[in-house]
Write a protein that holds these residues in place. Structure first.
Motif, short mmCIF file in Angstrom:
data_model
loop_
_atom_site.label_atom_id
_atom_site.label_comp_id
_atom_site.label_asym_id
_atom_site.label_seq_id
_atom_site.Cartn_x
_atom_site.Cartn_y
_atom_site.Cartn_z
N GLU A 92 0.83 -1.27 0.07
CA GLU A 92 0.02 -0.05 0.11
C GLU A 92 1.01 1.16 0.09
O GLU A 92 1.92 1.36 0.77
CB GLU A 92 -0.79 0.02 1.21
N ASP A 93 0.49 2.24 -0.78
CA ASP A 93 1.18 3.47 -0.82
C ASP A 93 0.56 4.29 0.31
O ASP A 93 -0.55 4.45 0.59
CB ASP A 93 0.69 4.37 -2.10
N ASP A 94 1.47 5.12 1.19
CA ASP A 94 1.04 5.55 2.29
C ASP A 94 0.86 7.29 1.98
O ASP A 94 0.57 7.88 2.89
CB ASP A 94 2.12 5.35 3.49
N SER A 96 5.73 1.87 -0.86
CA SER A 96 4.87 0.77 -1.27
C SER A 96 5.46 -0.35 -1.51
O SER A 96 4.79 -1.38 -2.31
CB SER A 96 3.92 1.41 -2.32
N GLY A 126 3.22 8.51 6.00
CA GLY A 126 3.76 7.27 6.77
C GLY A 126 4.73 7.65 7.91
O GLY A 126 4.97 6.59 8.80
N SER A 181 8.45 7.27 2.69
CA SER A 181 7.17 7.89 2.53
C SER A 181 7.20 9.00 1.52
O SER A 181 6.15 9.22 0.59
CB SER A 181 6.58 8.29 3.86
#
Length: 307
Positions: free
Chosen positions: A235-237, A252, A241, A246
């Protein structure tokens, strides 16, 4: 030491050959929930080739589409085996509705309600059985529609990004960094501070399929043709993040699958009925692999394009 270089060159040439044959063609898909990070998009027109032989076929196709939430209008031409649908659904969802009648359908073109400014497509392949098609349509100077389906993913969210280079010589590793012409930090698709290539997350269902549709205000079709599209393992934060990566990549994870973004046919611009490279027809292509054993009609096999 020459063997890896030969293999990379061979893979690139195979991808170009297979991709040029299929870019204006078909991807069979069914609907799954859209990713939460994807913005909804307004209605667009979808052109399908549908196997129909009589007016009763047309009646059943109309019944499957008309009145459904997200479907604005339906036009059916039995003689041309053509169905034109204006809808806010993904192309995969509309195709599933048509095929619920027992007729086979192939998406041939996509366009906006107004004159569109260009379209493109990326054929993705990668780790294991991951493969998919993502289409880009420039609806206006400010609005780019992104519509896609990717199979073979682990259930859950996966980062999706346009990368700078259309280079597959080292698989997805040679695609470069996220497309970021303005030198900004990584963010989400709704952020003003983001890479142009930051498209957020897609969400794969329990069957490993992600079907998605969104509009983007920063991406322009004419800027990304020749670059690449990459789907990541995690998952892409969205830059929030607090991890070292990030603000660079959304943390990710590894690159799972990728494909070069190529110019494609718009609405009513795809007369293709047969693939010139191997003689496979529009309908036969549905039941054959993208490449490798079982692809060729004449028995001369095209090598598999494993990325």
């Amino acid at each position: 030491m020459a063997a890896p270089a030969i293999r990379r060159s061979w893979l690139a040439s195979v991808y170009r050959k297979v991709g040029s044959c299929l870019f204006n063609s078909v991807f069979i898909a069914q609907a799954v929930p859209r990713g939460d990070d994807m913005d909804s998009a307004g209605p667009t027109k979808l052109e399908f080739a549908v196997q129909m032989t009589c007016e009763s076929c047309a009646v059943k196709v109309r019944a499957a589409l008309e009145g459904k939430p997200g479907v604005s209008s339906v036009s059916v031409d039995v003689g041309k085996e053509q169905v034109l649908v204006e809808s806010a659904l993904t192309s995969a969802e509309v195709q599933a509705l048509i095929e619920s009648t027992g007729r086979r359908a192939v998406l041939k073109g996509i366009g906006g309600s107004e004159h569109d400014l260009g379209s493109a497509v990326a054929m993705l392949a990668g780790v294991g059985r991951i493969q998919g098609v993502v289409r880009f349509l420039q609806l206006s100077e400010q609005r780019c529609l992104i519509d896609g389906t990717i199979d073979g993913l682990e259930p859950g969210p996966h980062g999706l990004h346009v990368h700078t280079l259309g280079d597959l010589t080292r698989d997805c590793l040679s695609c470069g960094e996220h497309y970021n012409p303005f030198g900004r930090q990584h963010g989400g698709p709704g952020d003003s501070e983001r890479h142009v290539g930051d498209l957020g997350n897609i969400v794969a269902g329990p069957d490993g399929r992600a079907s998605f549709r969104q509009e983007d205000s920063q991406l322009k079709v004419w800027d990304v043709i020749g670059r690449s599209l990459v789907v990541d393992a995690g998952e892409d934060d969205l830059g929030r993040g607090g991890q070292p990566l990030s603000k660079r990549t959304g943390n990710s994870g590894e690159r799972l699958a990728c494909g070069i973004i190529a110019r494609s046919a718009g609405l009513f611009q795809n007369p293709k009925q047969i693939c010139a490279c191997d003689g496979v027809t529009l309908w036969e292509e549905r039941d054959r692999p993208i490449a490798g054993k079982g692809r060729s009609k004449a028995g001369t096999e095209t090598p598999a394009a494993h990325l």
